[in-house]
Design an enzyme around this catalytic site. Structure first.
Site, short mmCIF file in Angstrom:
data_model
loop_
_atom_site.label_atom_id
_atom_site.label_comp_id
_atom_site.label_asym_id
_atom_site.label_seq_id
_atom_site.Cartn_x
_atom_site.Cartn_y
_atom_site.Cartn_z
N ASP A 156 -2.34 -4.50 -1.95
CA ASP A 156 -3.69 -3.96 -1.76
C ASP A 156 -4.55 -4.31 -2.98
OD1 ASP A 156 -2.07 -2.10 -3.31
OD2 ASP A 156 -3.78 -0.74 -3.23
N GLU A 213 -1.17 0.81 -4.00
CA GLU A 213 -0.98 1.09 -5.43
C GLU A 213 -2.28 1.49 -6.10
OE1 GLU A 213 -0.85 0.30 -9.75
OE2 GLU A 213 -2.09 -0.68 -8.24
#
Length: 584
Positions: A176, A245
């Site tokens: 991400d 994250e």
């Protein structure tokens, strides 16, 4: 009439009157001196009452620190793998293009993302899955490889080894990326999700190019090359990839880690390697700086509830005024001993780094070396904090007032004022210690204004009623203790450091190997969820010293293609060296 010493319009000066020293003047001077001394004594007496435990800590710390013997880990012999990294000539361009393709898929995670099966912003992550499995057939079609999808989007890739007695090697990364504010699009050299390779073929541009799709694709590039060469691992290799994250990992890492623990038990991994620090040129030398610790994390919400009313009849201090005093007190209290910029333990990773720099760096200041010999750690910490602005944040606990809210209308007194304080907790401190500091800072403000203080108790909305004066302290979001320190002695450290010494050579210093030193960063990674899986956690990308700005999380994020190749070589070498080791 002219006063003594005053000039008239004609430039004449009135005669100076001689000073007269009388008993009355003497008495005034005595009384004034007494008042000044009394005030000073009051301040001196007040400070110990406010932080007497800190004063004791300071003396105890100062005495014990004289006995410390912090060490730089011995620089190991470069560890050569069985197979040298020598990909085909076309590999560089092909690897760069695959990284560019990964960047073109906008896997943005937002702070307000909803559940995966409800929020359509997650849909693009499935596109990334499809691309990944097609981009690396040498991995995903190999007979020894198994893929497990955790909580819909997190990816677990396992390359099964032939010897189950050896602990697995766990490689981590996330796919991400942070959002790109639309108002910044025009400032980018290339569109942020274009995955553009510049005309000179030097950089890949785009959001995620350096955080962290370069590491994730490098892991699959390295594993692909190894499997294509006929490499058959003895030690199982696990690749774990979170999908959020950048938003604390609640859907990714926090699901992956418990799943792995359910399969393998506690402390089952040989080592864990995730994103984090890389390499940097400091004191005239190239350092490889694996993160062996992480600071803790705590957000505190301070709520000031007071009686409202019309602003034409204001109290002496409004809720905003009281909140301002509380903010000032918290910022001033950050200078107390336990939050100060100093070292608290001899295994502090930044102190260990300074030991390495004093022993090996080309231009480490001689005056600092004298401080090391004198064991004056406080003075050394102060010097290091002044060396680079960002270094100061590595020492001690930091606090920052980041968000404030209060007042709805200019002629109405605010009934509730809130603000948020972000803390990054020192390696040797704790969440509780920082909470206590906030309480100590705010208590005098509550007493001064006759407000009830509710320290870190969930009292619900009943406390937030008009007319009920209070200051309430609460933990905002999730708190995180400082991470356990990774050992910097023993076979795992030696293997890790020896691999880095082999891969990384300093082009400016006659190809000398990099200095390998423990370090830490100010941020947190997904490893915060993996503490139960290994004592040997390294936060290190493996690239060379970057002679450019990677611009993570900002305009023109990019990664050098030559640096990307070096990361691939690092993983290619680490996997082989870990596989050859019989340790655990």
């Amino acid at each position: 009439m002219l006063l003594d010493g005053e000039k008239g319009f004609d430039g004449l000066q009135a005669p100076q009157a001689k000073p007269r020293f009388t008993i009355k003047t003497f008495t005034k001077l005595v009384l004034l001196s007494t008042a000044v001394v009394s005030a000073a004594l009051f301040q001196f007496a007040y400070l110990p009452r406010r932080s007497s435990h800190l004063r004791g800590l300071s003396l105890e710390l100062w005495q014990s620190s004289k006995q410390w013997n912090p060490q730089c880990p011995a620089q190991p012999v470069p560890l050569v793998p069985g197979q040298a990294f020598s990909p085909p000539e076309s590999f560089k361009n092909e690897a760069a293009e695959r990284l560019a393709q990964a960047v073109r898929i906008p896997t943005v995670s937002y702070d307000d993302n909803g559940p995966i099966d409800e929020d359509p912003r997650w849909d693009v992550f499935y596109d990334f899955h499809k691309w990944l499995f097609e981009a690396y057939p040498a991995v995903f079609k190999h007979e020894s490889v198994n893929v497990t999808i955790i909580n819909e989007l997190a990816i677990l890739t396992t390359i099964k080894g032939s010897d189950p007695s050896l602990k697995p090697l766990l490689l981590m990364s996330h796919f991400d990326v942070v959002p790109v504010p639309k108002e910044t699009y025009s400032r980018w050299t290339y569109p942020p999700f274009s995955g553009t390779i510049d005309e000179k073929g030097e950089f890949v541009y785009g959001r995620g190019a350096s955080d962290c799709k370069d590491l994730m694709t490098a892991q699959y590039e390295a594993i692909s090359l190894l499997l294509q060469s006929g490499f058959q691992p003895r030690r199982t290799i696990i690749l774990a990839h979170g999908n959020d994250e950048e938003t604390t990992g609640r859907n990714g890492a926090r699901k992956l880690a418990p799943y792995l623990e359910s399969l393998y038990g506690k402390d089952p991994m040989f080592m864990i390697v995730d994103e984090g620090d890389s390499s940097e040129r400091l004191f005239g030398s190239a350092f490889a700086l694996p993160g062996v610790a992480e600071k803790g994390y705590l957000d505190v919400e301070v709520a000031v509830g007071v009686k409202g009313g019309h602003s034409s009849v204001p109290p002496r201090h409004t809720g905003i005024g009281i909140a301002a005093e509380a903010i000032q007190a918290i910022e001033a209290h950050a200078l107390d001993e336990d939050l100060a910029a100093t070292f608290k333990t001899e295994d502090d990773p930044i102190l260990q780094f300074l030991m390495c720099a004093s022993e090996h760096a080309q231009t480490f200041p001689k005056s600092w070396t004298k401080l090391v010999k004198k064991r004056d750690w406080r003075a050394l910490a102060k010097k290091f904090a002044e060396y680079k602005p960002e270094m100061k944040a590595l020492i001690g606990t930091t606090s920052a007032i980041d968000v404030i809210s209060g007042g709805k209308k200019v002629n109405a007194l605010p009934e509730l004022v809130t603000f948020l304080v972000n803390h990054r907790i020192s390696f040797s401190s704790s969440v509780t210690a920082v909470q206590n500091h906030v309480v100590n800072a705010v208590t005098p403000i509550a007493k001064k204004h006759g407000l009830e203080l509710y320290p870190f108790k969930d009292l619900g909305n009943s406390t937030r009623l008009p007319g009920k004066g209070y200051i309430q302290l609460s933990v905002f979001g999730d708190a995180l203790e400082p991470a356990p320190h990774t050992p910097t002695v023993g076979p795992v450290w030696d293997l890790f450091a020896g691999t880095a010494r082999h891969v990384l050579k300093d082009e400016r210093q006659n190809e000398l190997p990099y200095i390998i030193s423990p370090f830490a960063s100010t941020g947190n990674t997904d490893t915060a969820s993996y503490w139960n899986l290994s004592k040997h956690i390294f936060r290190y990308v493996g690239g060379p010293v970057a002679e450019y700005e990677g611009n993570e999380h900002t305009v023109d994020e990019k990664v050098s293609i030559s640096g990307h190749l070096k990361v691939i070589e690092w993983i290619y070498t680490l996997v082989q060296n870990a596989d050859a080791s019989d340790a655990w």
